[in-house]
Design an enzyme around this catalytic site. Structure first.
Site, PDB file in Angstrom:
ATOM      1  N   SER A  25       0.826  -1.209   0.000  1.00  0.00           N
ATOM      2  CA  SER A  25       0.000   0.000   0.000  1.00  0.00           C
ATOM      3  C   SER A  25       0.867   1.269   0.000  1.00  0.00           C
ATOM      4  O   SER A  25       1.870   1.364   0.714  1.00  0.00           O
ATOM      5  CB  SER A  25      -0.895  -0.008   1.241  1.00  0.00           C
ATOM      6  OG  SER A  25      -1.713   1.132   1.256  1.00  0.00           O
ATOM      7  N   ASN A  73       9.303   9.023   4.305  1.00  0.00           N
ATOM      8  CA  ASN A  73       8.110   9.697   3.792  1.00  0.00           C
ATOM      9  C   ASN A  73       7.218  10.109   4.934  1.00  0.00           C
ATOM     10  O   ASN A  73       7.171   9.465   5.981  1.00  0.00           O
ATOM     11  CB  ASN A  73       7.355   8.802   2.787  1.00  0.00           C
ATOM     12  CG  ASN A  73       6.300   7.947   3.455  1.00  0.00           C
ATOM     13  OD1 ASN A  73       5.195   8.416   3.737  1.00  0.00           O
ATOM     14  ND2 ASN A  73       6.633   6.695   3.745  1.00  0.00           N
ATOM     15  N   GLY A  76       1.198  11.159   4.944  1.00  0.00           N
ATOM     16  CA  GLY A  76       0.067  11.510   5.814  1.00  0.00           C
ATOM     17  C   GLY A  76      -1.277  11.065   5.266  1.00  0.00           C
ATOM     18  O   GLY A  76      -2.298  11.753   5.439  1.00  0.00           O
ATOM     19  N   CYS A 134       0.461   3.498  10.693  1.00  0.00           N
ATOM     20  CA  CYS A 134       0.963   4.659   9.954  1.00  0.00           C
ATOM     21  C   CYS A 134       1.583   5.661  10.919  1.00  0.00           C
ATOM     22  O   CYS A 134       0.887   6.208  11.779  1.00  0.00           O
ATOM     23  CB  CYS A 134      -0.155   5.340   9.161  1.00  0.00           C
ATOM     24  SG  CYS A 134       0.487   6.769   8.248  1.00  0.00           S
ATOM     25  N   LYS A 168      -1.968  -4.851   9.679  1.00  0.00           N
ATOM     26  CA  LYS A 168      -0.622  -4.388   9.304  1.00  0.00           C
ATOM     27  C   LYS A 168       0.064  -3.748  10.502  1.00  0.00           C
ATOM     28  O   LYS A 168      -0.399  -2.739  11.035  1.00  0.00           O
ATOM     29  CB  LYS A 168      -0.692  -3.401   8.133  1.00  0.00           C
ATOM     30  CG  LYS A 168       0.699  -2.972   7.669  1.00  0.00           C
ATOM     31  CD  LYS A 168       0.671  -2.279   6.344  1.00  0.00           C
ATOM     32  CE  LYS A 168       2.059  -1.887   5.875  1.00  0.00           C
ATOM     33  NZ  LYS A 168       2.061  -1.229   4.579  1.00  0.00           N
ATOM     34  N   GLY A 220      12.588   0.929   2.465  1.00  0.00           N
ATOM     35  CA  GLY A 220      13.607   0.566   1.489  1.00  0.00           C
ATOM     36  C   GLY A 220      14.635  -0.396   2.062  1.00  0.00           C
ATOM     37  O   GLY A 220      14.495  -0.863   3.200  1.00  0.00           O
ATOM     38  N   THR A 269       8.933   0.204  -1.500  1.00  0.00           N
ATOM     39  CA  THR A 269       9.777   1.259  -2.069  1.00  0.00           C
ATOM     40  C   THR A 269      10.457   0.859  -3.377  1.00  0.00           C
ATOM     41  O   THR A 269      10.635   1.702  -4.269  1.00  0.00           O
ATOM     42  CB  THR A 269      10.835   1.661  -1.009  1.00  0.00           C
ATOM     43  OG1 THR A 269      10.135   2.146   0.139  1.00  0.00           O
ATOM     44  CG2 THR A 269      11.767   2.748  -1.516  1.00  0.00           C
TER      45      THR A 269
HETATM   46  C1  LIG Z   1       5.733   6.879  -0.085  1.00  0.00           C
HETATM   47  C2  LIG Z   1       5.166   5.795   0.765  1.00  0.00           C
HETATM   48  C3  LIG Z   1       3.811   5.799   1.074  1.00  0.00           C
HETATM   49  C4  LIG Z   1       3.261   4.781   1.866  1.00  0.00           C
HETATM   50  N1  LIG Z   1       1.928   4.795   2.124  1.00  0.00           N
HETATM   51  C5  LIG Z   1       1.383   3.767   2.830  1.00  0.00           C
HETATM   52  C6  LIG Z   1      -0.019   3.690   3.024  1.00  0.00           C
HETATM   53  O1  LIG Z   1      -0.794   4.510   2.540  1.00  0.00           O
HETATM   54  N2  LIG Z   1      -0.489   2.659   3.766  1.00  0.00           N
HETATM   55  C7  LIG Z   1       0.315   1.685   4.305  1.00  0.00           C
HETATM   56  O2  LIG Z   1      -0.176   0.763   4.956  1.00  0.00           O
HETATM   57  N3  LIG Z   1       1.653   1.737   4.116  1.00  0.00           N
HETATM   58  C8  LIG Z   1       2.195   2.735   3.389  1.00  0.00           C
HETATM   59  N4  LIG Z   1       3.542   2.762   3.182  1.00  0.00           N
HETATM   60  C9  LIG Z   1       4.387   1.704   3.789  1.00  0.00           C
HETATM   61  C10 LIG Z   1       4.653   0.556   2.816  1.00  0.00           C
HETATM   62  O3  LIG Z   1       3.462  -0.069   2.419  1.00  0.00           O
HETATM   63  C11 LIG Z   1       5.600  -0.485   3.449  1.00  0.00           C
HETATM   64  O4  LIG Z   1       4.973  -1.052   4.569  1.00  0.00           O
HETATM   65  C12 LIG Z   1       6.923   0.124   3.891  1.00  0.00           C
HETATM   66  O5  LIG Z   1       7.361   1.118   2.996  1.00  0.00           O
HETATM   67  C13 LIG Z   1       8.019  -0.920   4.049  1.00  0.00           C
HETATM   68  O6  LIG Z   1       8.246  -1.623   2.845  1.00  0.00           O
HETATM   69  P1  LIG Z   1       9.398  -1.187   1.784  1.00  0.00           P
HETATM   70  O7  LIG Z   1      10.677  -1.032   2.544  1.00  0.00           O
HETATM   71  O8  LIG Z   1       9.438  -2.296   0.787  1.00  0.00           O
HETATM   72  O9  LIG Z   1       8.944   0.099   1.198  1.00  0.00           O
HETATM   73  C14 LIG Z   1       4.108   3.760   2.379  1.00  0.00           C
HETATM   74  C15 LIG Z   1       5.466   3.752   2.063  1.00  0.00           C
HETATM   75  C16 LIG Z   1       6.006   4.750   1.255  1.00  0.00           C
HETATM   76  C17 LIG Z   1       7.471   4.694   0.929  1.00  0.00           C
END
Ligand SMILES: Cc1cc2nc3c(=O)[nH]c(=O)nc-3n(C[C@H](O)[C@H](O)[C@H](O)COP(=O)(O)O)c2cc1C
Length: 325
Positions: A25, A73, A76, A134, A168, A220, A269
């Site tokens: 997400s 990030n 919000g 969040c 989550k 990331g 990411t």
């Molecule tokens: C720009 C951005 C926006 C995100 N928005 C949401 C969101 O709306 N809802 C959510 O559950 N997680 C959100 N996340 C978290 C990601 O879904 C994920 O849990 C987190 O980034 C860790 O995974 P990654 O390291 O592969 O990015 C967001 C992450 C990023 C980088």
């Protein structure tokens, strides 16, 4: 000789996926934006950006900052609200023939329950993910850091909504096992973790935080070890399946999560800088499973041998530099 048939499907409580590779997400828009880059129909599941009851503008800029091996990030939960989602995005998503897991965030218990109930029975919605993690909105992590509130919330959603429930979780807790057990006790079909790690960046010349919201969520490759540890701990603390998220950017990363205890993964990411990563993982997954002598995803999940290693006796250590006293 024909290639062995590998069973990639996974069962996450009441939720069945054709394969374990999903997109996380907030990192894949509403999927339409990615259609030119990714064969969406191959994905195991799609999680659109978290939706809320009303439209939200999100936080003040800057909302993203690049960091070493990752990004911060503080978006919000910028979104147009659940009714706009149902009208403008769900029909497209439902037409993809891929499980759509809709992420929701409420400002309080009742709002979470109402959001989930509104999605119940809508065509194309395979499950609901409760974003109780969040870090970028006020009260965003209340239900993900307090086990009692977490259990009550999941139970409340479960009694109001017949969809499978994914909880989550945030890594920003002292005991991930405790909160995982609370979500399981409330009736979650499975858990997903991790959301971002709370962090910040500073512009020292201006003596100002880089992010408009001061703090933000780190994601990331930088957070992969934290995510692996959390998945390992949570999956050993509960009997419901766990979805691994955090820094996954390659087939090796995906395999590490599966062996450590994840039944499926979400890519976040990495979608920004390598949008085809989910396809690359899917291409290589069958051969990686075969290389472990298995014929299905299920057979390798949580097979990590984490018994502490024996302390090697000095005379058994083949190291010329070791001085034995
Ligand atoms: C720009 C951005 C926006 C995100 N928005 C949401 C969101 O709306 N809802 C959510 O559950 N997680 C959100 N996340 C978290 C990601 O879904 C994920 O849990 C987190 O980034 C860790 O995974 P990654 O390291 O592969 O990015 C967001 C992450 C990023 C980088």
């Amino acid at each position: 000789m024909s290639a062995p048939i590998i069973n990639l499907s996974v069962q996450l409580g009441r939720l069945r996926l054709p394969n374990p590779v999903m997109v996380a997400s907030g990192t894949f828009g509403y999927a339409r934006e990615m259609a030119g880059l990714v064969d969406l129909s191959r994905l195991g599941g799609i999680l659109p950006k978290t939706i809320t009851a009303e439209a939200r503008p999100g936080n003040a800029p800057w909302r993203t900052v690049e960091t070493s091996a990752g990004m911060l990030n503080s978006i919000g939960l910028d979104n147009d609200g659940i009714e706009a989602f149902i009208e403008s995005h769900l029909p497209y998503l439902a037409g993809l023939g891929v499980p759509i897991i809709v992420s929701v965030a409420g400002r309080n218990h009742d709002e979470f329950v109402a959001l989930a109930a509104r999605l119940d029975g809508l065509p194309g919605v395979a499950a609901v993910e409760l974003n109780i993690s969040c870090p970028n909105v006020s009260h965003g992590v209340d239900y993900g850091t307090n086990p009692l509130l977490c259990e009550r919330l999941v139970a409340g959603v479960r009694s109001a909504c017949s969809l499978p429930i994914v909880a989550k979780l945030t890594p920003n807790v002292t005991s991930i096992a405790e909160i995982a057990q609370a979500a399981e006790a409330g009736g979650a079909d499975c858990l997903s973790l991790i959301n971002t790690v709370l962090g910040m960046a500073v512009d020292w010349r201006r003596r100002r935080p880089m992010l408009g919201n001061v703090m933000g969520g780190l994601s990331g490759p930088a957070i992969k070890p934290i995510a692996l540890r959390a998945v390992f701990q949570a999956s050993r603390a509960v009997s419901v399946p766990v979805i691994g998220i955090g820094g996954i950017a390659s087939l090796d990363d995906c395999m590490q999560f599966l062996v450590a205890g994840a039944s499926a993964v979400q890519i976040g990411t990495a979608n920004y800088y390598r949008p085809t990563v989910s396809m690359e993982i899917l291409d290589g997954l069958p051969a990686a499973i075969v290389s472990l002598g298995a014929g299905s995803v299920r057979e390798i999940v949580g097979t990590l041998d984490a018994r502490p290693r024996e302390v090697e006796q000095p005379d058994a250590v083949a190291n010329d530099n070791l001085v034995v006293r």
